[in-house]
Design an enzyme around this catalytic site. Structure first.
Site, mmCIF file in Angstrom:
data_model
loop_
_atom_site.group_PDB
_atom_site.id
_atom_site.type_symbol
_atom_site.label_atom_id
_atom_site.label_comp_id
_atom_site.label_asym_id
_atom_site.label_seq_id
_atom_site.Cartn_x
_atom_site.Cartn_y
_atom_site.Cartn_z
ATOM 1 N NE ARG A 33 -18.550 -23.424 -22.664
ATOM 2 C CZ ARG A 33 -19.355 -22.364 -22.752
ATOM 3 N NH1 ARG A 33 -19.693 -21.887 -23.929
ATOM 4 N NH2 ARG A 33 -19.808 -21.787 -21.671
ATOM 5 C CG ASP A 51 -24.344 -23.097 -18.375
ATOM 6 O OD1 ASP A 51 -24.074 -22.562 -19.464
ATOM 7 O OD2 ASP A 51 -25.475 -23.521 -18.086
ATOM 8 C CB ALA A 72 -15.795 -18.651 -22.415
ATOM 9 C CB SER A 117 -21.217 -6.466 -24.322
ATOM 10 O OG SER A 117 -21.871 -5.833 -25.402
ATOM 11 C CE1 TYR A 142 -23.398 -11.373 -24.977
ATOM 12 C CE2 TYR A 142 -23.709 -9.113 -25.709
ATOM 13 C CZ TYR A 142 -22.877 -10.162 -25.390
ATOM 14 O OH TYR A 142 -21.514 -10.005 -25.473
ATOM 15 C CE LYS A 146 -20.840 -10.835 -22.183
ATOM 16 N NZ LYS A 146 -19.563 -11.498 -21.813
#
Length: 318
Positions: A33, A51, A72, A117, A142, A146
Site C-alpha cells: 500500500r 481494502d 496483507a 490465523s 479479527y 479470518k
C-alpha cells in the site's frame, strides 16, 4: 521457477517470505500500500486503494503469476478504536481478500495461498493440540474475519476452480517482531518481575523464517493443492519457559514470580483484561502434523535458533 505475487510484502512476514522466494530463484512481485520496505530482488507494485478496491484496475500489464500469497490484512490489535470492529475487519480481511482473489483469477493465477490465523479456529486448545478439522469457534473480530475469509475463499474456489490453500499460523516471532512478544522481551530486558512463574500452559509458536519456508512450499508444491495447514515450530514452550529462554539469549535472566494462575485470572476479571490474561495462562497448542506428512515439510530452524536470532536483533537495537 515460478512467478509469485506476495501481498503485504513489506510487512514482518512478507519480508521474510520474499527473501525466501528470491533465494529460491522465484520471480517475486510485492503488492504494497505504501512504497518501500520490500527486500532486494522484489518488484514492487503499489496499490493504495482502501481494502484493495483498485486492485483489479491497477493490476500491472504483463503480470501473470502462477501463485498469490495473501498476507496483507487488518491485523489484530489490543485496543481497537473502530466503532464497529467486526465491520472494519470484514471490509479488509473478507471483502478485500475476495477482490484480490477475483483479480488474481482474472489474470491467470492458479493458486491462492491465504495466510489466516489460528485465531480463526480458537483462542485456546481442547486439552490437545488443535487440528485443521476441529470445529471453529473464533472469539474476537479479527478471528471471526479470518474464518469468514476462509469460508468465502473456499466457496470462490469451488465456483471458479481457483486452488485455495489456507495456512493458520499461531504467534509468529523473529527479528522486527512487535506487539505482545516485543512487550515480553522489553519486560525481560528491563528485569521487571513477571508473575509467570507458576504458568504451566504451553503455547505453539512459529519462527518467521520457518513460516516463510512453509508458505514458499505451499505456493509451489503441487501436493499443497486445496489443503489447510497449521504451521508451528513443533516445540511448544510453557510461558514461563519462553520467558526463561528469552532471558538466557538476552543475557538478562527473567525474574519470574510464582503467582497462582487463579489469582491472575481473578485480576484479569477485576481489571476487565481477562482475554489478555488468558493469552498468558491458557494453553494454545496446534498440531502441525498435516503439513509435515503431506508436504514432507520440516522447520529449518529450531525454536532455540529462532529465539537466539530474535534476541540478537533486540540487543542490536538497544
Amino acid at each position: 521457477m515460478s512467478q509469485i505475487l506476495v501481498t503485504g510484502a513489506n510487512g514482518f512476514v512478507g519480508r521474510a517470505l520474499c527473501r525466501a522466494l528470491v533465494d529460491g530463484g522465484h520471480a517475486v512481485t510485492g503488492l504494497v500500500r505504501q512504497a518501500g520496505g520490500c527486500p532486494d530482488g522484489v518488484h514492487e507494485w503499489v496499490s493504495a486503494g482502501k481494502d484493495f478496491e483498485d486492485v483489479k484496475t491497477d493490476w500491472p500489464r504483463g503480470l501473470r503469476p502462477e501463485s498469490v500469497v495473501h498476507l496483507a490484512a487488518r491485523v489484530h490489535v489490543l485496543n481497537d478504536d473502530a466503532v464497529d470492529p467486526d465491520a472494519a475487519f470484514h471490509a479488509t480481511n473478507v471483502d478485500g481478500t475476495l477482490r484480490i482473489a477475483e483479480a488474481a483469477l482474472h489474470n491467470g493465477v492458479r493458486r491462492f495461498v491465504f495466510v489466516s490465523s489460528i485465531k480463526a479456529l480458537a483462542e485456546g486448545d481442547l486439552g490437545r493440540p488443535l487440528r485443521e478439522d476441529d470445529l471453529p469457534a473464533p472469539q474476537d473480530a479479527y478471528g471471526r474475519s479470518k474464518y469468514a475469509a476462509e469460508q468465502a475463499l473456499l466457496r470462490f474456489g469451488e465456483e471458479t476452480g481457483l486452488d485455495i490453500v489456507i495456512v493458520r499460523p499461531p504467534l509468529v516471532y523473529g527479528p522486527d517482531v512487535r506487539a505482545n512478544f516485543l512487550r515480553l522481551m522489553d519486560a525481560v530486558w528491563k528485569r521487571m518481575p513477571l508473575p509467570l512463574g507458576s504458568v504451566r500452559a504451553r503455547r505453539s509458536l512459529v519462527y518467521v523464517d520457518n513460516l516463510a519456508d512453509a508458505l514458499a512450499r505451499c505456493a509451489t508444491d503441487p501436493r499443497a493443492a486445496r489443503q489447510c495447514f497449521h504451521v508451528a515450530d513443533g516445540d511448544d514452550p510453557t510461558v514461563a519457559g519462553l520467558a526463561r529462554s528469552l532471558g538466557r539469549h538476552l543475557e538478562r535472566p527473567a525474574r519470574l514470580v510464582p503467582v497462582p494462575t487463579s489469582w491472575l485470572r481473578l485480576a484479569g476479571r477485576l481489571t476487565h483484561r481477562l482475554p489478555q490474561v488468558e493469552r498468558l495462562v491458557g494453553s494454545l497448542q496446534v498440531d502441525s502434523g498435516r503439513i509435515r506428512s503431506v508436504l514432507g515439510w520440516q522447520p529449518p530452524y529450531s525454536t532455540e535458533d529462532g529465539l537466539a536470532a530474535t534476541a540478537r536483533w533486540y540487543r542490536s537495537t538497544r
